[in-house]
Design a protein around this motif. Structure first.
Motif, PDB file in Angstrom:
ATOM      1  N   VAL A 232       2.716 -14.620  -8.595  1.00 49.87           N
ATOM      2  CA  VAL A 232       2.750 -13.188  -8.906  1.00 49.87           C
ATOM      3  C   VAL A 232       1.364 -12.740  -9.305  1.00 49.87           C
ATOM      4  O   VAL A 232       0.669 -13.429 -10.056  1.00 49.87           O
ATOM      5  N   LEU A 233       0.952 -11.579  -8.818  1.00 45.05           N
ATOM      6  CA  LEU A 233      -0.279 -10.945  -9.251  1.00 45.05           C
ATOM      7  C   LEU A 233       0.094  -9.785 -10.160  1.00 45.05           C
ATOM      8  O   LEU A 233       0.963  -8.983  -9.804  1.00 45.05           O
ATOM      9  N   GLY A 234      -0.517  -9.728 -11.327  1.00 44.53           N
ATOM     10  CA  GLY A 234      -0.286  -8.631 -12.251  1.00 44.53           C
ATOM     11  C   GLY A 234      -1.604  -7.948 -12.571  1.00 44.53           C
ATOM     12  O   GLY A 234      -2.642  -8.598 -12.660  1.00 44.53           O
ATOM     13  N   LEU A 235      -1.548  -6.647 -12.728  1.00 43.06           N
ATOM     14  CA  LEU A 235      -2.737  -5.861 -13.063  1.00 43.06           C
ATOM     15  C   LEU A 235      -2.620  -5.422 -14.519  1.00 43.06           C
ATOM     16  O   LEU A 235      -1.616  -4.829 -14.915  1.00 43.06           O
ATOM     17  N   ALA A 236      -3.640  -5.724 -15.302  1.00 49.41           N
ATOM     18  CA  ALA A 236      -3.588  -5.455 -16.740  1.00 49.41           C
ATOM     19  C   ALA A 236      -4.644  -4.448 -17.164  1.00 49.41           C
ATOM     20  O   ALA A 236      -5.785  -4.514 -16.718  1.00 49.41           O
ATOM     21  N   GLY A 237      -4.244  -3.542 -18.024  1.00 57.08           N
ATOM     22  CA  GLY A 237      -5.181  -2.647 -18.686  1.00 57.08           C
ATOM     23  C   GLY A 237      -5.823  -1.550 -17.876  1.00 57.08           C
ATOM     24  O   GLY A 237      -6.896  -1.078 -18.263  1.00 57.08           O
ATOM     25  N   PRO A 238      -5.207  -1.080 -16.779  1.00 55.84           N
ATOM     26  CA  PRO A 238      -5.873   0.006 -16.053  1.00 55.84           C
ATOM     27  C   PRO A 238      -5.886   1.277 -16.898  1.00 55.84           C
ATOM     28  O   PRO A 238      -4.949   1.540 -17.650  1.00 55.84           O
ATOM     29  N   HIS A 239      -6.957   2.038 -16.793  1.00 52.17           N
ATOM     30  CA  HIS A 239      -7.056   3.277 -17.547  1.00 52.17           C
ATOM     31  C   HIS A 239      -7.833   4.304 -16.724  1.00 52.17           C
ATOM     32  O   HIS A 239      -8.443   3.969 -15.708  1.00 52.17           O
ATOM     33  N   GLY A 240      -7.780   5.529 -17.144  1.00 55.47           N
ATOM     34  CA  GLY A 240      -8.540   6.604 -16.512  1.00 55.47           C
ATOM     35  C   GLY A 240      -8.268   6.736 -15.023  1.00 55.47           C
ATOM     36  O   GLY A 240      -7.127   6.699 -14.578  1.00 55.47           O
ATOM     37  N   SER A 241      -9.346   6.847 -14.260  1.00 58.87           N
ATOM     38  CA  SER A 241      -9.209   7.079 -12.825  1.00 58.87           C
ATOM     39  C   SER A 241      -8.584   5.881 -12.113  1.00 58.87           C
ATOM     40  O   SER A 241      -7.895   6.058 -11.104  1.00 58.87           O
ATOM     41  N   VAL A 242      -8.788   4.675 -12.628  1.00 58.45           N
ATOM     42  CA  VAL A 242      -8.183   3.492 -12.001  1.00 58.45           C
ATOM     43  C   VAL A 242      -6.662   3.566 -12.115  1.00 58.45           C
ATOM     44  O   VAL A 242      -5.939   3.346 -11.141  1.00 58.45           O
ATOM     45  N   ALA A 243      -6.162   3.923 -13.287  1.00 55.08           N
ATOM     46  CA  ALA A 243      -4.717   4.069 -13.478  1.00 55.08           C
ATOM     47  C   ALA A 243      -4.165   5.187 -12.592  1.00 55.08           C
ATOM     48  O   ALA A 243      -3.079   5.043 -12.003  1.00 55.08           O
ATOM     49  N   ARG A 244      -4.916   6.269 -12.466  1.00 52.28           N
ATOM     50  CA  ARG A 244      -4.460   7.382 -11.618  1.00 52.28           C
ATOM     51  C   ARG A 244      -4.373   6.956 -10.152  1.00 52.28           C
ATOM     52  O   ARG A 244      -3.427   7.313  -9.451  1.00 52.28           O
ATOM     53  N   VAL A 245      -5.351   6.200  -9.674  1.00 56.08           N
ATOM     54  CA  VAL A 245      -5.320   5.710  -8.290  1.00 56.08           C
ATOM     55  C   VAL A 245      -4.087   4.845  -8.071  1.00 56.08           C
ATOM     56  O   VAL A 245      -3.393   4.976  -7.052  1.00 56.08           O
ATOM     57  N   LEU A 246      -3.799   3.962  -9.015  1.00 55.22           N
ATOM     58  CA  LEU A 246      -2.641   3.077  -8.871  1.00 55.22           C
ATOM     59  C   LEU A 246      -1.327   3.857  -8.848  1.00 55.22           C
ATOM     60  O   LEU A 246      -0.431   3.541  -8.062  1.00 55.22           O
ATOM     61  N   ARG A 247      -1.224   4.884  -9.692  1.00 54.61           N
ATOM     62  CA  ARG A 247      -0.008   5.703  -9.711  1.00 54.61           C
ATOM     63  C   ARG A 247       0.073   6.605  -8.477  1.00 54.61           C
ATOM     64  O   ARG A 247       1.119   6.717  -7.852  1.00 54.61           O
TER      65      ARG A 247
END
Length: 109
Positions: free
Chosen positions: A74-89
């Motif tokens: 499994v790959l998990g992504l931890a701690g995204p914030h700001g523009s990185v979190a927005r891109v993921l969403r």
């Protein structure tokens, strides 16, 4: 993009800092391919130090997730914030790859 096996824990950690985009895409790809080839049960990518990520870097992360899934990991992504979190969403990548608030939360599952 240093990576390290966490001491005593059943996961491998890759930390991304700065920007992940076309200028360093090959380095990102090679780092993740190397870690996926080692077949960890869980590969955590710490995004807390990442300020920017473009679509090419996102594709590399999604590819690594698919490859690891085929190997039973499994790959998990931890701690995204700001523009990185927005891109993921915005791209709905958060529905394909588990997102966690922190490395500790990802390690706990």
């Amino acid at each position: 993009m240093p990576s390290r096996e966490s001491s005593g824990a059943p996961y491998t950690l890759v930390e991304l800092t700065g920007e992940a985009d076309a200028t360093n895409l090959q380095q990102l790809r090679e780092a993740l391919e190397s870690e996926v080839a080692a077949r960890p049960r869980m590969l955590i990518v710490d995004l807390s130090g990442l300020n920017f990520m473009d679509s090419s870097a996102l594709r590399v992360l999604l590819h690594a997730s698919r490859e690891l899934d085929r190997e039973g990991g499994v790959l998990g992504l931890a701690g995204p914030h700001g523009s990185v979190a927005r891109v993921l969403r915005f791209t709905r990548a958060d529905q394909l790859v588990p997102l966690y608030d922190s490395v500790q939360q990802a390690a706990a599952g």
